[in-house]
Design a protein around this motif. Structure first.
Motif, PDB file in Angstrom:
ATOM      1  N   GLU A  48     -12.191   9.249  -8.571  1.00 31.87           N
ATOM      2  CA  GLU A  48     -12.408   7.910  -8.035  1.00 31.87           C
ATOM      3  C   GLU A  48     -11.078   7.180  -7.997  1.00 31.87           C
ATOM      4  O   GLU A  48     -10.107   7.610  -8.625  1.00 31.87           O
ATOM      5  N   ILE A  49     -11.070   6.071  -7.267  1.00 30.69           N
ATOM      6  CA  ILE A  49      -9.833   5.318  -7.083  1.00 30.69           C
ATOM      7  C   ILE A  49      -9.983   3.886  -7.586  1.00 30.69           C
ATOM      8  O   ILE A  49     -10.996   3.235  -7.329  1.00 30.69           O
ATOM      9  N   CYS A  50      -8.979   3.440  -8.301  1.00 31.52           N
ATOM     10  CA  CYS A  50      -8.897   2.040  -8.715  1.00 31.52           C
ATOM     11  C   CYS A  50      -7.564   1.506  -8.209  1.00 31.52           C
ATOM     12  O   CYS A  50      -6.506   2.007  -8.586  1.00 31.52           O
ATOM     13  N   ALA A  51      -7.625   0.536  -7.315  1.00 34.07           N
ATOM     14  CA  ALA A  51      -6.390  -0.019  -6.739  1.00 34.07           C
ATOM     15  C   ALA A  51      -6.375  -1.527  -6.909  1.00 34.07           C
ATOM     16  O   ALA A  51      -7.364  -2.201  -6.621  1.00 34.07           O
ATOM     17  N   LEU A  52      -5.276  -2.040  -7.358  1.00 32.00           N
ATOM     18  CA  LEU A  52      -5.176  -3.490  -7.559  1.00 32.00           C
ATOM     19  C   LEU A  52      -5.139  -4.232  -6.224  1.00 32.00           C
ATOM     20  O   LEU A  52      -5.810  -5.227  -6.046  1.00 32.00           O
ATOM     21  N   LEU A  53      -4.346  -3.713  -5.284  1.00 30.86           N
ATOM     22  CA  LEU A  53      -4.194  -4.396  -4.003  1.00 30.86           C
ATOM     23  C   LEU A  53      -4.467  -3.450  -2.844  1.00 30.86           C
ATOM     24  O   LEU A  53      -4.095  -2.281  -2.890  1.00 30.86           O
ATOM     25  N   ASP A  54      -5.099  -3.984  -1.806  1.00 28.92           N
ATOM     26  CA  ASP A  54      -5.375  -3.203  -0.598  1.00 28.92           C
ATOM     27  C   ASP A  54      -4.898  -4.028   0.594  1.00 28.92           C
ATOM     28  O   ASP A  54      -5.415  -5.107   0.867  1.00 28.92           O
ATOM     29  N   LYS A  55      -3.873  -3.534   1.258  1.00 28.55           N
ATOM     30  CA  LYS A  55      -3.239  -4.296   2.338  1.00 28.55           C
ATOM     31  C   LYS A  55      -3.944  -4.070   3.659  1.00 28.55           C
ATOM     32  O   LYS A  55      -4.333  -2.946   3.975  1.00 28.55           O
ATOM     33  N   ASP A  56      -4.095  -5.136   4.405  1.00 28.44           N
ATOM     34  CA  ASP A  56      -4.748  -5.079   5.707  1.00 28.44           C
ATOM     35  C   ASP A  56      -3.733  -4.660   6.767  1.00 28.44           C
ATOM     36  O   ASP A  56      -3.021  -5.492   7.315  1.00 28.44           O
ATOM     37  N   VAL A  57      -3.652  -3.345   7.011  1.00 33.00           N
ATOM     38  CA  VAL A  57      -2.718  -2.854   8.033  1.00 33.00           C
ATOM     39  C   VAL A  57      -3.476  -2.108   9.117  1.00 33.00           C
ATOM     40  O   VAL A  57      -4.482  -1.460   8.842  1.00 33.00           O
ATOM     41  N   PRO A  58      -2.989  -2.195  10.362  1.00 34.84           N
ATOM     42  CA  PRO A  58      -3.649  -1.473  11.442  1.00 34.84           C
ATOM     43  C   PRO A  58      -3.486   0.043  11.284  1.00 34.84           C
ATOM     44  O   PRO A  58      -2.463   0.491  10.786  1.00 34.84           O
ATOM     45  N   GLY A  59      -4.492   0.782  11.685  1.00 34.90           N
ATOM     46  CA  GLY A  59      -4.413   2.248  11.668  1.00 34.90           C
ATOM     47  C   GLY A  59      -4.357   2.846  10.282  1.00 34.90           C
ATOM     48  O   GLY A  59      -3.756   3.888  10.065  1.00 34.90           O
ATOM     49  N   LYS A  60      -4.994   2.183   9.348  1.00 37.74           N
ATOM     50  CA  LYS A  60      -4.946   2.609   7.952  1.00 37.74           C
ATOM     51  C   LYS A  60      -5.748   3.898   7.711  1.00 37.74           C
ATOM     52  O   LYS A  60      -6.812   4.078   8.289  1.00 37.74           O
ATOM     53  N   PHE A  61      -5.240   4.770   6.836  1.00 36.97           N
ATOM     54  CA  PHE A  61      -6.030   5.909   6.372  1.00 36.97           C
ATOM     55  C   PHE A  61      -7.142   5.344   5.499  1.00 36.97           C
ATOM     56  O   PHE A  61      -6.870   4.593   4.572  1.00 36.97           O
ATOM     57  N   LYS A  62      -8.369   5.718   5.792  1.00 37.81           N
ATOM     58  CA  LYS A  62      -9.480   5.169   4.997  1.00 37.81           C
ATOM     59  C   LYS A  62      -9.697   5.993   3.737  1.00 37.81           C
ATOM     60  O   LYS A  62      -9.909   7.188   3.795  1.00 37.81           O
ATOM     61  N   ASN A  63      -9.633   5.332   2.607  1.00 38.01           N
ATOM     62  CA  ASN A  63      -9.941   5.978   1.329  1.00 38.01           C
ATOM     63  C   ASN A  63     -11.094   5.220   0.688  1.00 38.01           C
ATOM     64  O   ASN A  63     -11.202   4.012   0.841  1.00 38.01           O
ATOM     65  N   LYS A  64     -11.943   5.917  -0.026  1.00 38.98           N
ATOM     66  CA  LYS A  64     -13.073   5.266  -0.688  1.00 38.98           C
ATOM     67  C   LYS A  64     -12.590   4.696  -2.023  1.00 38.98           C
ATOM     68  O   LYS A  64     -12.323   5.429  -2.970  1.00 38.98           O
TER      69      LYS A  64
END
Ligand code: IMP
Ligand code: MG
Length: 187
Positions: A134-150
């Motif tokens: 599983e993934i725990c991320a503090l920040l998720d940036k809104d960028v175009p063409g992003k690789f989608k991760n769950k």
């Protein structure tokens, strides 16, 4: 690597940072994330795999808000050089110390930008046959063409701007700021 050149620059080093998340806001969010992890992994001992260097402050704070036993391991990857634009090239500069086979792995990331680094990491970790990832991320940036991760545990969504502090750097500087902010006058 860039350094602050003059005494003036050193004295003014924080002046061009606009605070986005204060110490207090970060503390509360990290507490929430820690509680969620503790609850979900109550009967297990997850391996927290922190991605260096950016995650070092986040994991240090987060782990002390986790009330169940955890194991630590660290990976270092390099995808950026000193620039602010993702190169798309991911290189492991430090691998895990332990086997994660049949373990519950929780990847701890400071920030997801294009998502390339994480995408690579998840595949790399999954290939080692863990019980779960599983993934725990503090920040998720809104960028175009992003690789989608769950992302199971997320701190904040942020706009497409470059941020520093709380472990995050610009050319190795600013990691020790206790808050997260934007650098002004940058791309
Ligand atoms: P990605 O592969 O494009 O998702 O890049 C992820 C990595 O780039 C992060 O783990 C950071 O090390 C770095 N990074 C991306 N955006 C920022 C930022 O705004 N500030 C500092 N580092 C960043
Ligand atoms: Mg990073």
């Amino acid at each position: 690597m860039e350094q602050f050149a003059s005494e003036n620059e050193k004295n003014d080093w924080k002046d061009n940072i606009t605070i986005l998340f204060s110490e207090e806001v970060l503390r509360k969010k990290v507490e929430e994330l820690g509680a969620a992890v503790s609850k979900d992994y109550a009967s297990r001992t997850p391996v927290l795999v922190a991605v260096l260097k950016g995650s070092f402050i986040f994991i240090a704070d987060l782990c002390r808000k986790i009330s169940i036993p955890v194991i630590f391991d660290f990976m270092a990857v390099s995808s950026y050089g000193d620039s602010m634009v993702s190169s798309g090239v991911v290189r492991i500069t430090k691998d895990l110390d332990y086997s994660i086979e049949n373990m519950d792995v929780l990847i701890i990331e400071d920030i997801i930008d294009s998502g390339r680094t994480l995408n690579y990491l998840v595949k790399n970790i999954e290939a080692r046959n863990p019980k779960s990832v599983e993934i725990c991320a503090l920040l998720d940036k809104d960028v175009p063409g992003k690789f989608k991760n769950k992302i199971k545990y997320k701190g904040f969504d942020i706009p497409n701007k470059f941020v520093v502090g709380y472990g995050l750097d610009y050319a190795e500087n600013y990691r020790n700021l206790p808050y997260i902010g934007y650098i002004e006058n940058t791309v």
